[in-house]
Design a protein around this motif. Structure first.
Motif, PDB file in Angstrom:
ATOM      1  N   GLU A 120       0.867  -1.178   0.000  1.00 22.09           N
ATOM      2  CA  GLU A 120       0.000   0.000   0.000  1.00 22.09           C
ATOM      3  C   GLU A 120       0.903   1.226   0.000  1.00 22.09           C
ATOM      4  N   MET A 121       0.864   1.925  -1.111  1.00 21.91           N
ATOM      5  CA  MET A 121       1.823   3.018  -1.279  1.00 21.91           C
ATOM      6  C   MET A 121       1.581   4.179  -0.315  1.00 21.91           C
ATOM      7  N   ASP A 122       0.409   4.175   0.370  1.00 22.22           N
ATOM      8  CA  ASP A 122       0.209   5.248   1.362  1.00 22.22           C
ATOM      9  C   ASP A 122       1.144   5.078   2.541  1.00 22.22           C
ATOM     10  N   GLU A 123       1.744   3.875   2.667  1.00 23.11           N
ATOM     11  CA  GLU A 123       2.702   3.650   3.755  1.00 23.11           C
ATOM     12  C   GLU A 123       4.041   4.325   3.455  1.00 23.11           C
ATOM     13  N   ILE A 124       4.286   4.594   2.162  1.00 23.09           N
ATOM     14  CA  ILE A 124       5.585   5.143   1.754  1.00 23.09           C
ATOM     15  C   ILE A 124       5.346   6.402   0.926  1.00 23.09           C
ATOM     16  N   PRO A 125       5.059   7.539   1.564  1.00 22.98           N
ATOM     17  CA  PRO A 125       4.746   8.744   0.803  1.00 22.98           C
ATOM     18  C   PRO A 125       5.932   9.266   0.005  1.00 22.98           C
ATOM     19  N   GLY A 126       5.657   9.638  -1.264  1.00 21.19           N
ATOM     20  CA  GLY A 126       6.683  10.267  -2.111  1.00 21.19           C
ATOM     21  C   GLY A 126       7.882   9.404  -2.422  1.00 21.19           C
ATOM     22  N   ILE A 127       7.728   8.082  -2.313  1.00 25.38           N
ATOM     23  CA  ILE A 127       8.887   7.200  -2.506  1.00 25.38           C
ATOM     24  C   ILE A 127       9.418   7.255  -3.937  1.00 25.38           C
ATOM     25  N   GLU A 128       8.501   7.453  -4.915  1.00 26.50           N
ATOM     26  CA  GLU A 128       8.920   7.496  -6.321  1.00 26.50           C
ATOM     27  C   GLU A 128       9.869   8.682  -6.557  1.00 26.50           C
ATOM     28  N   ASP A 129       9.504   9.853  -6.023  1.00 25.24           N
ATOM     29  CA  ASP A 129      10.354  11.046  -6.193  1.00 25.24           C
ATOM     30  C   ASP A 129      11.690  10.871  -5.476  1.00 25.24           C
ATOM     31  N   LEU A 130      11.636  10.255  -4.280  1.00 29.01           N
ATOM     32  CA  LEU A 130      12.843  10.112  -3.469  1.00 29.01           C
ATOM     33  C   LEU A 130      13.852   9.143  -4.059  1.00 29.01           C
ATOM     34  N   THR A 131      13.355   8.130  -4.796  1.00 26.75           N
ATOM     35  CA  THR A 131      14.276   7.100  -5.301  1.00 26.75           C
ATOM     36  C   THR A 131      14.747   7.356  -6.733  1.00 26.75           C
ATOM     37  N   GLN A 132      14.565   8.574  -7.218  1.00 27.77           N
ATOM     38  CA  GLN A 132      15.123   8.921  -8.537  1.00 27.77           C
ATOM     39  C   GLN A 132      16.648   8.919  -8.465  1.00 27.77           C
ATOM     40  N   LYS A 133      17.267   8.552  -9.590  1.00 29.20           N
ATOM     41  CA  LYS A 133      18.735   8.406  -9.576  1.00 29.20           C
ATOM     42  C   LYS A 133      19.439   9.756  -9.548  1.00 29.20           C
ATOM     43  N   ILE A 134      20.289   9.901  -8.552  1.00 32.84           N
ATOM     44  CA  ILE A 134      21.133  11.109  -8.399  1.00 32.84           C
ATOM     45  C   ILE A 134      22.538  10.594  -8.115  1.00 32.84           C
ATOM     46  N   SER A 135      23.561  11.350  -8.514  1.00 33.31           N
ATOM     47  CA  SER A 135      24.939  10.877  -8.335  1.00 33.31           C
ATOM     48  C   SER A 135      25.251  10.657  -6.856  1.00 33.31           C
ATOM     49  N   VAL A 136      26.126   9.682  -6.592  1.00 28.44           N
ATOM     50  CA  VAL A 136      26.446   9.294  -5.213  1.00 28.44           C
ATOM     51  C   VAL A 136      27.053  10.446  -4.419  1.00 28.44           C
ATOM     52  N   TRP A 137      27.878  11.292  -5.082  1.00 27.15           N
ATOM     53  CA  TRP A 137      28.513  12.424  -4.389  1.00 27.15           C
ATOM     54  C   TRP A 137      27.476  13.458  -3.948  1.00 27.15           C
ATOM     55  N   LYS A 138      26.446  13.629  -4.804  1.00 28.59           N
ATOM     56  CA  LYS A 138      25.379  14.566  -4.463  1.00 28.59           C
ATOM     57  C   LYS A 138      24.609  14.053  -3.240  1.00 28.59           C
ATOM     58  N   ASN A 139      24.379  12.725  -3.203  1.00 28.90           N
ATOM     59  CA  ASN A 139      23.687  12.118  -2.060  1.00 28.90           C
ATOM     60  C   ASN A 139      24.490  12.257  -0.773  1.00 28.90           C
ATOM     61  N   ILE A 140      25.806  12.087  -0.870  1.00 32.67           N
ATOM     62  CA  ILE A 140      26.679  12.243   0.310  1.00 32.67           C
ATOM     63  C   ILE A 140      26.630  13.691   0.800  1.00 32.67           C
ATOM     64  N   LEU A 141      26.616  14.628  -0.180  1.00 31.73           N
ATOM     65  CA  LEU A 141      26.527  16.051   0.158  1.00 31.73           C
ATOM     66  C   LEU A 141      25.204  16.344   0.874  1.00 31.73           C
ATOM     67  N   TYR A 142      24.092  15.800   0.330  1.00 26.63           N
ATOM     68  CA  TYR A 142      22.779  15.958   0.974  1.00 26.63           C
ATOM     69  C   TYR A 142      22.813  15.436   2.410  1.00 26.63           C
ATOM     70  N   LEU A 143      23.435  14.277   2.570  1.00 26.06           N
ATOM     71  CA  LEU A 143      23.521  13.631   3.881  1.00 26.06           C
ATOM     72  C   LEU A 143      24.276  14.518   4.876  1.00 26.06           C
ATOM     73  N   LEU A 144      25.410  15.065   4.434  1.00 25.50           N
ATOM     74  CA  LEU A 144      26.232  15.932   5.292  1.00 25.50           C
ATOM     75  C   LEU A 144      25.488  17.218   5.653  1.00 25.50           C
ATOM     76  N   ILE A 145      24.812  17.837   4.642  1.00 30.01           N
ATOM     77  CA  ILE A 145      24.034  19.059   4.893  1.00 30.01           C
ATOM     78  C   ILE A 145      22.931  18.763   5.911  1.00 30.01           C
ATOM     79  N   GLY A 146      22.277  17.612   5.719  1.00 31.89           N
ATOM     80  CA  GLY A 146      21.200  17.205   6.629  1.00 31.89           C
ATOM     81  C   GLY A 146      21.686  17.037   8.053  1.00 31.89           C
TER      82      GLY A 146
END
Length: 314
Positions: A154-180
């Motif tokens: 039931e996708m209501d259990e996982i809101p916005g999962i499609e947008d969140l799992t779009q492919k982004i470069s690993v370095w950008k994800n690490i940067l997001y993680l550090l900023i967070g």
């Protein structure tokens, strides 16, 4: 006083933004690790969205302010069910998934009752925190295995999962993680500093500040998302999401905080606030079972009781 309020506001903005970046980065890295969307939604996203509450509670406990740590969890749980759900269903009645009634609500009740039992001696010990967190891990594994067996997520259990799992470069994800992580660290620091000073200046207890201002602040993302989704008549946000947030607040936020440092509980919390939290959880069941929808009348009841509860604190 103006400086204290500014610190609280900036702290909350940093916490909310930090939580968003943390989720983005962590989900991106999880995708690279080839985890399924279901696993990512049930673990990484759930933990990430609870990160502001977790950092605030850890910071409070480490600074010797257990009232804010406990108030933050109880206040957030009450706000999720009474304020966020109440306002949302007034705009647009919310359907309830079968799994929410069957699995999520009983788990929230178990977590709430365990919280009450563990707090009964006015201290949540490390071993009690471990039990809470261990039960959460078992529950997540159970939900993932159940969903995989039925092959119906039931996708209501996982809101916005499609947008969140779009492919982004690993370095950008690490940067997001550090900023967070930076946003969460400084946000929780400034929020607690501002709340502590404001409590002294205004003459309110740390408990009241924690259960109102701090808890409301960490519930703002859920409120904003729910109101926008309800206004657009979307069901991206659901009763299941809010119940899931409450489960995480008790079992992950409180559990992990107690593991790091045992948390003292005030007597008035045990005889008043926790009872309100359990009361709202109990009240939700007939509302969900009736027509499998939480309607506007339920919204009026929830919001009215929330306003009464907040007034009673002052």
């Amino acid at each position: 006083m103006l400086i204290d309020i500014s610190l609280i506001v900036i702290g909350l903005i940093l916490l909310i933004a930090g939580g968003e970046f943390l989720v983005k980065g962590a989900v991106g890295i999880s995708v690279k690790a080839k985890l399924s969307k279901l696993v990512i939604g049930m673990t990484v996203v759930s933990f990430g969205t609870s990160s502001p509450e977790l950092l605030v509670s850890l910071q409070s406990a480490s600074e010797g302010l257990p009232e804010i740590a406990i108030g933050n969890v109880i206040g957030s749980n009450i706000a999720n069910l009474a304020l966020v759900l109440g306002v949302t269903v007034l705009i647009f009645p919310m359907p309830v998934a079968r799994n929410t009634i069957k699995y999520d609500w009983p788990m929230m009740m178990l977590a709430s009752l365990l919280f009450f039992v563990f707090a009964y001696d006015l201290m949540i010990q490390r071993w009690e925190g471990l039990i809470l967190f261990f039960l959460l891990v078992i529950f997540i594994i159970f939900i993932i295995m159940k969903s995989r067996k039925s092959q119906v997520v039931e996708m209501d259990e996982i809101p916005g999962i499609e947008d969140l799992t779009q492919k982004i470069s690993v370095w950008k994800n690490i940067l997001y993680l550090l900023i967070g992580l930076l946003g969460l660290y400084f946000g929780s620091n400034w929020l607690i500093s501002g709340a502590k000073s404001l409590a002294l200046e205004v003459g309110l207890s740390n408990h009241v500040i924690g259960i109102t201002i701090v808890a409301f602040g960490t519930s703002v993302p859920e409120l904003a998302t729910s109101v926008v989704a309800a206004y657009k008549k979307e069901t991206d946000i659901s009763v299941g999401n809010l119940i899931g947030s409450n489960i995480f607040n008790i079992m992950a936020v409180l559990g992990l905080t107690a593991i790091v440092k045992p948390i003292g509980v005030e007597e008035n919390v045990l005889s008043w606030d926790i009872l309100w939290m359990i009361g709202f959880a109990l009240l939700l069941l007939p509302m969900m079972v009736f027509k499998r929808k939480v309607g506007r009348f339920s919204g009026f009841i929830l919001l009215g009781l929330y306003i009464f509860y907040i007034i009673s604190l002052f």
